[in-house]
Design a protein around this motif. Structure first.
Motif, PDB file in Angstrom:
ATOM      1  N   PHE A 132       0.894  -1.407  -0.200  1.00  0.00           N
ATOM      2  CA  PHE A 132       0.051  -0.031   0.129  1.00  0.00           C
ATOM      3  C   PHE A 132       0.755   1.315  -0.079  1.00  0.00           C
ATOM      4  O   PHE A 132       0.461   2.272  -0.418  1.00  0.00           O
ATOM      5  CB  PHE A 132      -0.927  -0.026   1.248  1.00  0.00           C
ATOM      6  N   ILE A 133       2.152   1.192   0.294  1.00  0.00           N
ATOM      7  CA  ILE A 133       2.773   2.390   0.490  1.00  0.00           C
ATOM      8  C   ILE A 133       3.343   2.847  -0.808  1.00  0.00           C
ATOM      9  O   ILE A 133       3.722   4.030  -1.046  1.00  0.00           O
ATOM     10  CB  ILE A 133       4.168   2.320   1.609  1.00  0.00           C
ATOM     11  N   ILE A 134       3.356   1.951  -1.945  1.00  0.00           N
ATOM     12  CA  ILE A 134       3.506   2.411  -3.208  1.00  0.00           C
ATOM     13  C   ILE A 134       2.490   2.329  -4.138  1.00  0.00           C
ATOM     14  O   ILE A 134       2.435   2.196  -5.271  1.00  0.00           O
ATOM     15  CB  ILE A 134       4.902   1.433  -3.796  1.00  0.00           C
ATOM     16  N   SER A 135       1.245   2.161  -3.349  1.00  0.00           N
ATOM     17  CA  SER A 135       0.042   2.277  -4.137  1.00  0.00           C
ATOM     18  C   SER A 135      -0.248   1.047  -5.058  1.00  0.00           C
ATOM     19  O   SER A 135      -0.847   1.121  -6.145  1.00  0.00           O
ATOM     20  CB  SER A 135      -0.003   3.432  -5.030  1.00  0.00           C
ATOM     21  N   TYR A 136       0.240  -0.113  -4.528  1.00  0.00           N
ATOM     22  CA  TYR A 136      -0.077  -1.293  -5.323  1.00  0.00           C
ATOM     23  C   TYR A 136      -1.484  -1.854  -4.808  1.00  0.00           C
ATOM     24  O   TYR A 136      -1.782  -1.991  -3.577  1.00  0.00           O
ATOM     25  CB  TYR A 136       1.040  -2.515  -5.029  1.00  0.00           C
ATOM     26  N   GLU A 137      -2.477  -2.279  -5.734  1.00  0.00           N
ATOM     27  CA  GLU A 137      -3.734  -2.506  -5.223  1.00  0.00           C
ATOM     28  C   GLU A 137      -3.670  -3.971  -4.753  1.00  0.00           C
ATOM     29  O   GLU A 137      -4.361  -4.845  -5.655  1.00  0.00           O
ATOM     30  CB  GLU A 137      -4.496  -2.290  -6.677  1.00  0.00           C
ATOM     31  N   GLU A 138      -3.034  -4.382  -3.695  1.00  0.00           N
ATOM     32  CA  GLU A 138      -3.190  -5.518  -3.116  1.00  0.00           C
ATOM     33  C   GLU A 138      -4.463  -5.643  -2.126  1.00  0.00           C
ATOM     34  O   GLU A 138      -5.328  -4.645  -2.134  1.00  0.00           O
ATOM     35  CB  GLU A 138      -2.106  -5.972  -2.389  1.00  0.00           C
ATOM     36  N   THR A 139      -4.765  -6.694  -1.450  1.00  0.00           N
ATOM     37  CA  THR A 139      -6.045  -6.965  -0.806  1.00  0.00           C
ATOM     38  C   THR A 139      -6.259  -5.825   0.393  1.00  0.00           C
ATOM     39  O   THR A 139      -7.500  -5.311   0.420  1.00  0.00           O
ATOM     40  CB  THR A 139      -6.028  -8.191  -0.043  1.00  0.00           C
ATOM     41  N   LEU A 140      -5.015  -5.379   1.032  1.00  0.00           N
ATOM     42  CA  LEU A 140      -5.415  -4.674   1.951  1.00  0.00           C
ATOM     43  C   LEU A 140      -5.667  -3.108   1.478  1.00  0.00           C
ATOM     44  O   LEU A 140      -6.473  -2.290   2.041  1.00  0.00           O
ATOM     45  CB  LEU A 140      -4.088  -4.555   2.726  1.00  0.00           C
ATOM     46  N   ASN A 141      -4.826  -2.763   0.320  1.00  0.00           N
ATOM     47  CA  ASN A 141      -5.237  -1.363  -0.099  1.00  0.00           C
ATOM     48  C   ASN A 141      -6.557  -1.432  -0.759  1.00  0.00           C
ATOM     49  O   ASN A 141      -7.438  -0.514  -0.806  1.00  0.00           O
ATOM     50  CB  ASN A 141      -4.089  -1.227  -1.225  1.00  0.00           C
ATOM     51  N   ILE A 142      -7.186  -2.547  -1.550  1.00  0.00           N
ATOM     52  CA  ILE A 142      -8.471  -2.532  -1.739  1.00  0.00           C
ATOM     53  C   ILE A 142      -9.455  -2.372  -0.578  1.00  0.00           C
ATOM     54  O   ILE A 142     -10.686  -1.717  -0.888  1.00  0.00           O
ATOM     55  CB  ILE A 142      -8.744  -3.891  -2.638  1.00  0.00           C
ATOM     56  N   GLY A 143      -9.076  -3.032   0.473  1.00  0.00           N
ATOM     57  CA  GLY A 143      -9.980  -2.845   1.575  1.00  0.00           C
ATOM     58  C   GLY A 143      -9.995  -1.446   1.947  1.00  0.00           C
ATOM     59  O   GLY A 143     -11.201  -0.942   2.500  1.00  0.00           O
ATOM     60  N   LYS A 144      -9.087  -0.813   1.999  1.00  0.00           N
ATOM     61  CA  LYS A 144      -8.850   0.563   2.470  1.00  0.00           C
ATOM     62  C   LYS A 144      -9.874   1.582   1.419  1.00  0.00           C
ATOM     63  O   LYS A 144     -10.544   2.450   1.834  1.00  0.00           O
ATOM     64  CB  LYS A 144      -7.644   1.254   2.367  1.00  0.00           C
ATOM     65  N   GLN A 145      -9.745   1.212   0.219  1.00  0.00           N
ATOM     66  CA  GLN A 145     -10.870   1.707  -0.611  1.00  0.00           C
ATOM     67  C   GLN A 145     -12.264   1.654  -0.452  1.00  0.00           C
ATOM     68  O   GLN A 145     -13.180   2.421  -0.511  1.00  0.00           O
ATOM     69  CB  GLN A 145     -10.295   1.269  -2.385  1.00  0.00           C
ATOM     70  N   ILE A 146     -12.490   0.310  -0.367  1.00  0.00           N
ATOM     71  CA  ILE A 146     -13.945   0.015  -0.026  1.00  0.00           C
ATOM     72  C   ILE A 146     -14.402   0.651   1.274  1.00  0.00           C
ATOM     73  O   ILE A 146     -15.501   1.154   1.443  1.00  0.00           O
ATOM     74  CB  ILE A 146     -13.934  -1.572   0.381  1.00  0.00           C
ATOM     75  N   ILE A 147     -13.555   0.739   2.370  1.00  0.00           N
ATOM     76  CA  ILE A 147     -13.724   1.559   3.689  1.00  0.00           C
ATOM     77  C   ILE A 147     -13.921   2.888   3.339  1.00  0.00           C
ATOM     78  O   ILE A 147     -14.786   3.529   4.068  1.00  0.00           O
ATOM     79  CB  ILE A 147     -12.862   1.253   4.694  1.00  0.00           C
ATOM     80  N   GLY A 148     -13.164   3.573   2.431  1.00  0.00           N
ATOM     81  CA  GLY A 148     -13.559   4.952   2.099  1.00  0.00           C
ATOM     82  C   GLY A 148     -14.951   5.180   1.662  1.00  0.00           C
ATOM     83  O   GLY A 148     -15.511   6.366   1.904  1.00  0.00           O
ATOM     84  N   VAL A 149     -15.512   4.221   0.972  1.00  0.00           N
ATOM     85  CA  VAL A 149     -16.978   4.574   0.341  1.00  0.00           C
ATOM     86  C   VAL A 149     -18.025   3.891   1.415  1.00  0.00           C
ATOM     87  O   VAL A 149     -18.925   4.887   1.600  1.00  0.00           O
ATOM     88  CB  VAL A 149     -17.010   3.742  -1.081  1.00  0.00           C
ATOM     89  N   LEU A 150     -17.836   2.873   2.010  1.00  0.00           N
ATOM     90  CA  LEU A 150     -18.954   2.264   3.075  1.00  0.00           C
ATOM     91  C   LEU A 150     -18.885   2.494   4.161  1.00  0.00           C
ATOM     92  O   LEU A 150     -19.853   2.498   4.913  1.00  0.00           O
ATOM     93  CB  LEU A 150     -18.788   0.923   2.795  1.00  0.00           C
ATOM     94  N   SER A 151     -17.472   3.192   4.584  1.00  0.00           N
ATOM     95  CA  SER A 151     -17.400   3.368   6.213  1.00  0.00           C
ATOM     96  C   SER A 151     -17.685   2.362   7.034  1.00  0.00           C
ATOM     97  O   SER A 151     -18.479   2.540   8.008  1.00  0.00           O
ATOM     98  CB  SER A 151     -18.365   4.727   6.509  1.00  0.00           C
ATOM     99  N   ASN A 152     -17.271   0.997   6.627  1.00  0.00           N
ATOM    100  CA  ASN A 152     -17.376  -0.138   7.764  1.00  0.00           C
ATOM    101  C   ASN A 152     -16.084  -0.976   7.666  1.00  0.00           C
ATOM    102  O   ASN A 152     -15.830  -2.069   7.431  1.00  0.00           O
ATOM    103  CB  ASN A 152     -18.285  -1.155   7.124  1.00  0.00           C
TER     104      ASN A 152
END
Length: 315
Positions: A240-260
């Motif tokens: 995530f520190i280099i903006s690679y879309e692995e599972t945890l980075n995708i999870g952060k994106q989902i959390i930014g939209v759904l707030s869960n």
């Protein structure tokens, strides 16, 4: 049956152990209920509004959320597979190199002129020191720093790659030296008589290492190697520190939209546990197969011999 390590508990001690175990279980369950479940329930963390996008197929966001999670899983597995293969190759080569340099440390290079002999000995000593320094430096650096410097440093030298390869290189640099130390310690821990036997039959140091010591080291150090491979898989989350879309980075994106965050991170944690558990079971299977192969190879070969002829006939 008696034990040589401790006294076998009697009926009274077994009952006491059972009662204490049940009490501890009740306390743990009660603590989890009052300290975890109730506070989360009061804040509505178990509502379908938060869990629906993850567990309810009828939810409007369910398909989109799992499509994004699946993209993250694919990227995680791709990065982990490439890093594992590269780390095993680099680690094996580095372990062989360090062992060869150690075996050359005492070589006198008889038959060569003195300047050439001193030059070769100095070159071997220098390479030994260099490899040792590289191992200690890269093994001591946190993985996140290694990944960051790879992603920021290579472009400065004109090496521009996809984000995936920056992550793979960073993971390989760290885990390669760790695997090299695991294999090297495994080879050096083998009985010295095997090296002497290899020299006696005319094998070179390189042949001794690659044909005799290295295969045994892989088999003996397999649990430690599998543990390190699990570490590689988990460390892909540092992408995530280099903006690679692995599972945890995708999870952060989902959390930014759904707030869960609790719900998303819980699902991601379960996915990582399942993958790592599968990898551990695979390691146990491979280890059992190797152990079964050793037992089969060690079985004695029984050859049939003819019964001795009866003698002593009456004359």
């Amino acid at each position: 049956m008696s034990s040589v390590l401790y006294d076998v508990p009697g009926p009274r001690q077994r009952r006491l152990t059972l009662i204490l175990s049940l009490l501890a279980t009740v306390l743990v369950v009660a603590g989890a209920y009052y300290l975890i479940y109730l506070p989360l329930d009061e804040k509505g963390q178990f509502s379908m509004e938060l869990w629906g996008p993850l567990v309810d197929p009828s939810n409007e966001n369910f398909v989109l959320v799992w499509e994004r999670i699946w993209v993250g899983i694919e990227n995680t597995l791709i990065a982990a597979a490439l890093a594992i293969v590269a780390s095993l190759i680099i680690g094996t080569l580095l372990a062989i190199l360090r062992l060869q340099l150690k075996s050359l440390a005492g070589r006198r290079y008889a038959g060569l002129s003195a300047p050439v002999a001193y030059l070769l000995r100095g070159l071997g000593s220098g390479l030994a020191v260099l490899t040792r320094v590289c191992v200690e430096v890269f093994r001591g650096l946190p993985v996140v720093i290694t990944i960051f410097f790879v992603a920021r440093g290579l472009p400065e030298f004109g090496v521009t790659l996809e984000t995936l390869w920056y992550l793979v290189i960073g993971l390989t640099v760290y885990n390669g030296v760790v695997i090299a130390e695991i294999l090297r310690s495994g080879m050096e821990g083998l009985p010295f008589g095997q090296r002497e036997a290899a020299v006696a039959i005319g094998l070179s140091p390189f042949q001794t290492t690659t044909l005799i010591l290295l295969p045994q080291s892989f088999r003996i150090m397999l649990p430690a190697l599998i543990s390190q491979l699990v570490v590689v898989l988990k460390d892909t989350s540092l992408g995530f520190i280099i903006s690679y879309e692995e599972t945890l980075n995708i999870g952060k994106q989902i959390i930014g939209v759904l707030s869960n965050p609790i719900q998303v991170y819980f699902v991601i944690a379960v996915l990582f546990i399942l993958v790592n558990y599968s990898l551990s079971k695979l390691a146990q299977y491979v280890q059992k197969r190797l152990a079964r192969g050793r037992k089969t190879a060690a079985l004695p070969v029984v050859t049939a011999t003819a019964a001795p002829a009866e003698t002593g006939a009456n004359v």
